[in-house]
Design a protein around this motif. Sequence first.
Motif, PDB file in Angstrom:
ATOM      1  N   PHE A 129      14.384 -11.382 -30.679  1.00  0.00           N
ATOM      2  CA  PHE A 129      13.265 -10.451 -30.561  1.00  0.00           C
ATOM      3  C   PHE A 129      13.464  -9.194 -31.399  1.00  0.00           C
ATOM      4  O   PHE A 129      14.572  -8.674 -31.497  1.00  0.00           O
ATOM      5  CB  PHE A 129      13.083 -10.025 -29.098  1.00  0.00           C
ATOM      6  N   LEU A 130      12.357  -8.704 -31.948  1.00  0.00           N
ATOM      7  CA  LEU A 130      12.356  -7.380 -32.559  1.00  0.00           C
ATOM      8  C   LEU A 130      11.920  -6.397 -31.478  1.00  0.00           C
ATOM      9  O   LEU A 130      11.543  -6.801 -30.379  1.00  0.00           O
ATOM     10  CB  LEU A 130      11.388  -7.366 -33.745  1.00  0.00           C
ATOM     11  N   LEU A 131      11.950  -5.078 -31.778  1.00  0.00           N
ATOM     12  CA  LEU A 131      11.559  -4.108 -30.747  1.00  0.00           C
ATOM     13  C   LEU A 131      10.743  -2.988 -31.362  1.00  0.00           C
ATOM     14  O   LEU A 131      11.262  -1.928 -31.696  1.00  0.00           O
ATOM     15  CB  LEU A 131      12.827  -3.556 -30.061  1.00  0.00           C
ATOM     16  N   ARG A 132       9.453  -3.271 -31.547  1.00  0.00           N
ATOM     17  CA  ARG A 132       8.584  -2.265 -32.156  1.00  0.00           C
ATOM     18  C   ARG A 132       7.287  -2.089 -31.376  1.00  0.00           C
ATOM     19  O   ARG A 132       6.665  -1.041 -31.432  1.00  0.00           O
ATOM     20  CB  ARG A 132       8.272  -2.698 -33.609  1.00  0.00           C
ATOM     21  N   ARG A 149      23.128 -12.719 -20.723  1.00  0.00           N
ATOM     22  CA  ARG A 149      23.876 -12.123 -21.832  1.00  0.00           C
ATOM     23  C   ARG A 149      22.921 -11.812 -22.989  1.00  0.00           C
ATOM     24  O   ARG A 149      22.142 -12.663 -23.396  1.00  0.00           O
ATOM     25  CB  ARG A 149      24.951 -13.099 -22.328  1.00  0.00           C
ATOM     26  N   VAL A 150      23.002 -10.597 -23.496  1.00  0.00           N
ATOM     27  CA  VAL A 150      22.167 -10.229 -24.641  1.00  0.00           C
ATOM     28  C   VAL A 150      23.050  -9.718 -25.778  1.00  0.00           C
ATOM     29  O   VAL A 150      23.999  -8.971 -25.540  1.00  0.00           O
ATOM     30  CB  VAL A 150      21.102  -9.163 -24.262  1.00  0.00           C
ATOM     31  N   ALA A 151      22.735 -10.160 -26.991  1.00  0.00           N
ATOM     32  CA  ALA A 151      23.400  -9.616 -28.179  1.00  0.00           C
ATOM     33  C   ALA A 151      22.383  -8.722 -28.884  1.00  0.00           C
ATOM     34  O   ALA A 151      21.277  -9.158 -29.220  1.00  0.00           O
ATOM     35  CB  ALA A 151      23.845 -10.746 -29.096  1.00  0.00           C
ATOM     36  N   ILE A 152      22.744  -7.457 -29.046  1.00  0.00           N
ATOM     37  CA  ILE A 152      21.867  -6.514 -29.737  1.00  0.00           C
ATOM     38  C   ILE A 152      22.426  -6.299 -31.137  1.00  0.00           C
ATOM     39  O   ILE A 152      23.584  -5.887 -31.293  1.00  0.00           O
ATOM     40  CB  ILE A 152      21.785  -5.177 -28.970  1.00  0.00           C
ATOM     41  N   VAL A 153      21.621  -6.592 -32.150  1.00  0.00           N
ATOM     42  CA  VAL A 153      22.076  -6.405 -33.522  1.00  0.00           C
ATOM     43  C   VAL A 153      21.553  -5.062 -34.017  1.00  0.00           C
ATOM     44  O   VAL A 153      20.337  -4.849 -34.075  1.00  0.00           O
ATOM     45  CB  VAL A 153      21.581  -7.549 -34.435  1.00  0.00           C
ATOM     46  N   GLY A 154      22.466  -4.152 -34.333  1.00  0.00           N
ATOM     47  CA  GLY A 154      22.085  -2.825 -34.809  1.00  0.00           C
ATOM     48  C   GLY A 154      22.491  -1.740 -33.836  1.00  0.00           C
ATOM     49  O   GLY A 154      22.046  -1.732 -32.689  1.00  0.00           O
ATOM     50  N   GLY A 155      23.317  -0.831 -34.285  1.00  0.00           N
ATOM     51  CA  GLY A 155      23.770   0.289 -33.457  1.00  0.00           C
ATOM     52  C   GLY A 155      23.092   1.577 -33.870  1.00  0.00           C
ATOM     53  O   GLY A 155      23.725   2.616 -34.017  1.00  0.00           O
ATOM     54  N   GLY A 156      21.781   1.497 -34.066  1.00  0.00           N
ATOM     55  CA  GLY A 156      20.977   2.704 -34.317  1.00  0.00           C
ATOM     56  C   GLY A 156      20.392   3.163 -32.992  1.00  0.00           C
ATOM     57  O   GLY A 156      20.789   2.689 -31.922  1.00  0.00           O
ATOM     58  N   PHE A 157      19.411   4.090 -33.061  1.00  0.00           N
ATOM     59  CA  PHE A 157      18.833   4.615 -31.812  1.00  0.00           C
ATOM     60  C   PHE A 157      18.242   3.513 -30.944  1.00  0.00           C
ATOM     61  O   PHE A 157      18.472   3.461 -29.743  1.00  0.00           O
ATOM     62  CB  PHE A 157      17.733   5.632 -32.121  1.00  0.00           C
ATOM     63  N   ILE A 158      17.455   2.621 -31.562  1.00  0.00           N
ATOM     64  CA  ILE A 158      16.745   1.619 -30.765  1.00  0.00           C
ATOM     65  C   ILE A 158      17.736   0.656 -30.124  1.00  0.00           C
ATOM     66  O   ILE A 158      17.651   0.363 -28.927  1.00  0.00           O
ATOM     67  CB  ILE A 158      15.685   0.900 -31.631  1.00  0.00           C
ATOM     68  N   VAL A 239      16.990  -7.492 -32.095  1.00  0.00           N
ATOM     69  CA  VAL A 239      17.343  -6.984 -33.419  1.00  0.00           C
ATOM     70  C   VAL A 239      16.727  -5.609 -33.619  1.00  0.00           C
ATOM     71  O   VAL A 239      15.509  -5.443 -33.495  1.00  0.00           O
ATOM     72  CB  VAL A 239      16.836  -7.954 -34.522  1.00  0.00           C
ATOM     73  N   GLY A 240      17.556  -4.614 -33.896  1.00  0.00           N
ATOM     74  CA  GLY A 240      17.066  -3.261 -34.171  1.00  0.00           C
ATOM     75  C   GLY A 240      17.743  -2.729 -35.412  1.00  0.00           C
ATOM     76  O   GLY A 240      18.694  -1.958 -35.334  1.00  0.00           O
TER      77      GLY A 240
END
Lengths: 409, 105
Positions: A129-132, A149-158, A239-240
Amino acid sequence: MTQAKGTVLIIGGGQAGAETAVELRKLGHDGRILIVGEEPFLPYKRPPLSKAYLAGDCTETQLYMMQAANLEKAGIEYHGGVPVTRIDRAAHTVERADGTQLRYDKLVLATGGRARPLPVPGADKPNVFLLRTIADVQKIRAHCQPGKRVAIVGGGFIGLEAAAVLVKKGLAVTVLEGLPRVLARVTCPQVSAFFERVHRQAGVDLRTGVQVAGFDGDAEVKRVCLSDGSTIETDFVVVGIGLIPNTELAASAGLAVDNGIVVDEYTRTADPDIYAAGDCTHHPSRFLGRYVRLESVQNAMEQGRAAARNIMGRQEPYQMVPWFWSDQYDLKLQMVGISSGYDQLVLRGDPATQRHFAVFYLKNGRIIAADTVSRPQEFMLAKKLVAENATVDPARLADETLPLKTLVG
Amino acid sequence: MPTLKFIEASGQTHVVEAVVGQSVMEAATGHLVPGIVGECGGCCACATCHVYVEEPWCGQLDPPDEMERGMLDGTPGVTARSRLSCQIKVSAALDGLVLRIPAAS
Ligand SMILES: Cc1cc2nc3c(=O)[nH]c(=O)nc-3n(C[C@H](O)[C@H](O)[C@H](O)COP(=O)(O)OP(=O)(O)OC[C@H]3O[C@@H](n4cnc5c(N)ncnc54)[C@H](O)[C@@H]3O)c2cc1C
Ligand code: FES
């Protein structure tokens, strides 16, 4: 004053588009105001998407900038669910995907941006999933049961905001950041290290300097494959990794695009009847002394109001000192100015041990930016110092026995 | 529906019908009241919703929390009646509430 008569058509019902419409009415525009949006929802606020709305603490309607009855009362029409596909500048019309045409006297491009997809094999599977958008979060929320279990790609704000919400909901959260530290593009190593510590203490498996090579699984993603050959089992992926500005419409209408839709300090494009505002614009910043494209509510709303003022014939440039906030756990991060290019860092408080502190970024002895964590008063004072590019003695700035107030003129 | 009255620095008055449960900031922005922006959407992060609460209501409201007090401490033009309107929830008891909007800084 040359006042705009007739129809103002706004493409995009985000915060820039809605604010343009609202400000036009506040300034007394009495012609038709029409927002044409791709999304089916009324214009809404995006920041809660990765905060309260993801957590399930607010409803769609609470995200709306104006409720339907208020929009109607204000005479602002919202036509949602169908994107605009073409602008005919000569005829002053736009065409929508369903073939309908709409006429304008003034046009505002407030098309924002779309989430950048991850360009790796398997990223098109249905549990990535994207998050916009509201629609994105509705899909994510359907997967958010404790123990998943969730894998979040991207260590930015979102990515980090989502991690904070999901770990609190009882999911097993892994954050994968490609750079050596989180928030690397926007803050200093000390603040990055602080947020890494906070997330790890909350139970997030946070990994930096790791590259996602692809996703593995048949119908759905079952594991994330990293470039070092290791894998991470997961139930779904968020994905963020950033934003692609929506500039195609402007480009195909022959308007200048360079990192965003190019506008001047009055939000005008080269076409005297077409303006642009928000995440989609590449614009001159008086404060920074250069062109910049910003992704923030402040910028979207400020430019929306500026577009309205200029449509109403007031030649008023927008002038803003960029600021931003992020809520993670019980912490409020507030940032003002743009810190890149600093040559000296001054800390008030200790990010390594405390949960509230302020960081000031100096260049040639002048304050160009500040980040504060859970220090609202110091944030408000820092806003002033940054706006003035103040010179302050670094030793006094770091001295917490001196209230910041005493250093502000 | 509780009725709220906003008075601009110029003296211009706006009477709006608010919905119980929404914030005073949301009531203002929903009715196009000038001078209340609500940039952060009610996150207590921007202070663009600063108002002065008239008596007798000022003393009757729940006091500001630590975050709001901190924001107000650094906001230009604060007085003892200053509040961030996004932090005031509309209730039936607030019917008739009068709020003054600071002059644009
Ligand atoms: C999860 C998340 C959290 C955020 N948190 C914060 C925060 O804490 N603080 C902060 O300052 N900012 C935050 N932001 C950024 C902020 O939300 C954006 O900067 C702001 O919403 C941009 O507004 P906009 O109107 O320019 O663009 P958008 O909100 O992107 O709106 C553009 C709209 O135009 C529509 N559109 C595009 N092309 C067309 C077309 N051809 N026809 C019709 N419609 C079209 C799109 O569908 C969209 O609805 C966050 C963003 C996200 C996604
Ligand atoms: S709306 Fe931002 S502090 Fe109230």
